[in-house]
Design an enzyme around this catalytic site. Structure first.
Site, PDB file in Angstrom:
ATOM      1  N   ASP A  92       0.791  -1.237   0.000  1.00 48.52           N
ATOM      2  CA  ASP A  92       0.000   0.000   0.000  1.00 48.52           C
ATOM      3  C   ASP A  92       0.822   1.287   0.000  1.00 48.52           C
ATOM      4  OD1 ASP A  92      -2.646  -0.954  -0.170  1.00 48.52           O
ATOM      5  OD2 ASP A  92      -2.564  -1.594   1.921  1.00 48.52           O
ATOM      6  N   ASP A 152      -6.763  -4.223  -4.826  1.00 46.44           N
ATOM      7  CA  ASP A 152      -6.466  -2.872  -4.369  1.00 46.44           C
ATOM      8  C   ASP A 152      -5.180  -2.314  -4.966  1.00 46.44           C
ATOM      9  OD1 ASP A 152      -7.944  -4.546  -2.579  1.00 46.44           O
ATOM     10  OD2 ASP A 152      -7.769  -3.079  -0.982  1.00 46.44           O
TER      11      ASP A 152
END
Length: 349
Positions: A92, A152
């Site tokens: 991330d 994601d």
């Protein structure tokens, strides 16, 4: 689209965030609220960049220096985090460093922020697995229980494209494109619903099976994951202009739109279209961003813009926080992790 309504909602969100800046001095909001209030945490989670990114966005729009000053103060924390490797063994980096440090560099020319973001990009690049051609999502590199990617990560790849543009080191782009191709080949089912995560055989890198972390089941479509697909494909399109990507984007988007309830705010999993299950308004908000980005990139017909506007207007009318509401968030009725029992019917970054 009623632009006055949009402007009013944006201003209300700006005022809510401004009025609660003191609540997060020296820290950041947790990923989800508790009883409509975000607890303050240190810069240790994957959503920290979203908060700083909101501050940069409000500064860009209003030129109110309080947002710039607060966002600039955050930059020290992001630099400390990557240098000391505080919870960075995951993919991330884009979520954390693009809205915070890359934005700071683009808006203010802050070269220290640029250096910090490049360190984060290098960390993301280092998670690339040659066997399988993907960026490992979570855990230590090579962890046998975490040899997988997740949808994601499509939103994290722009950090690598930016790093390539800044350094001319082609390896950033090569890793991003390799991951993109792999992700699209395994995450999208024949009906254009999506897996949340996908595992690979560690021995030879061959695709193994799809699974979920936050969805209703391995074979359902977690709403926020499907929305990440809409937005992520649109963000990758400028770097991979293939007609096949247009077809994929349309399929993923149409599936999402076809599984919305009447008020267009998604349930937490697209398996549900009615009933008492909690909504995830954040999924619909992400989809709006993805559709509008696709329109900007001419990835889709202009007719999709009106579909995005319809969702946005419903979110403003029924889900956007008002300045007099209880809480310190801006979008009500989100679900962070239904099966995890976290952030259900709360605000969600």
């Amino acid at each position: 689209m009623n632009r006055e309504k949009v402007k009013h909602a944006f201003t209300a969100a700006q005022e809510i965030v401004k009025s609660h800046l003191k609540d997060f001095k020296g820290g950041f909001p947790a990923p989800a609220s508790e009883n409509q209030f975000y607890p303050k945490i240190e810069n240790i989670d994957w959503t920290a960049g979203f908060y700083t990114g909101m501050l940069w966005m409000f500064y860009e729009e209003s030129k109110d220096t309080i947002f710039r000053e607060t966002a600039q103060e955050h930059l020290k924390s992001f630099d400390n985090r990557i240098n000391k490797r505080i919870w960075v063994d995951h993919h991330d980096m884009g979520f954390i460093y693009s809205p915070s440090c890359v934005a700071a560099y683009k808006l203010t020319g802050n070269t220290k922020a640029k250096e910090t973001a490049l360190k984060a990009a290098s960390n993301l690049r280092s998670r690339f697995q040659e066997k399988g051609q993907f960026i490992q999502a979570w855990g230590m590199i090579g962890d046998t229980n975490e040899y997988r990617l997740i949808i994601d990560c499509l939103l994290n790849l722009p950090l690598l494209y930016w790093a390539f543009e800044e350094t001319k080191d082609i390896s950033y782009q090569e890793v991003a494109l390799a991951h993109l191709k792999t992700a699209l080949s395994v995450l999208i089912r024949d009906d254009f619903s999506t897996y949340h995560t996908y595992y690979f055989n560690q021995k030879d890198g061959s695709p193994a099976y799809g699974a979920t972390k936050q969805g209703y089941s391995d074979e359902s479509a977690w709403s926020r994951g499907q929305a990440w697909g809409i937005y992520g494909i649109a963000l990758n399109y400028p770097h991979y202009r293939k007609d096949s990507l247009k077809t994929t984007w349309k399929g993923v988007t149409d599936y999402f739109l076809a599984h919305l309830p009447k008020d267009l705010a998604a349930y937490w999993d697209l398996y549900f279209m009615e009933g008492d299950e909690p909504r995830d308004s954040s999924a619909s908000a992400i989809a709006v961003c993805g559709i509008l980005e696709a329109c900007r990139q001419k990835l889709c017909p202009e007719s999709y813009r009106q579909k995005a506007y319809a969702i946005l207007e419903s979110l403003i009318d029924h889900y956007a926080a008002k300045t007099e509401d209880v809480g310190n968030g801006v979008l009500k009725h989100s679900t962070y992790g239904r099966l995890l029992g976290e952030g259900i019917d709360e605000y969600c970054l």
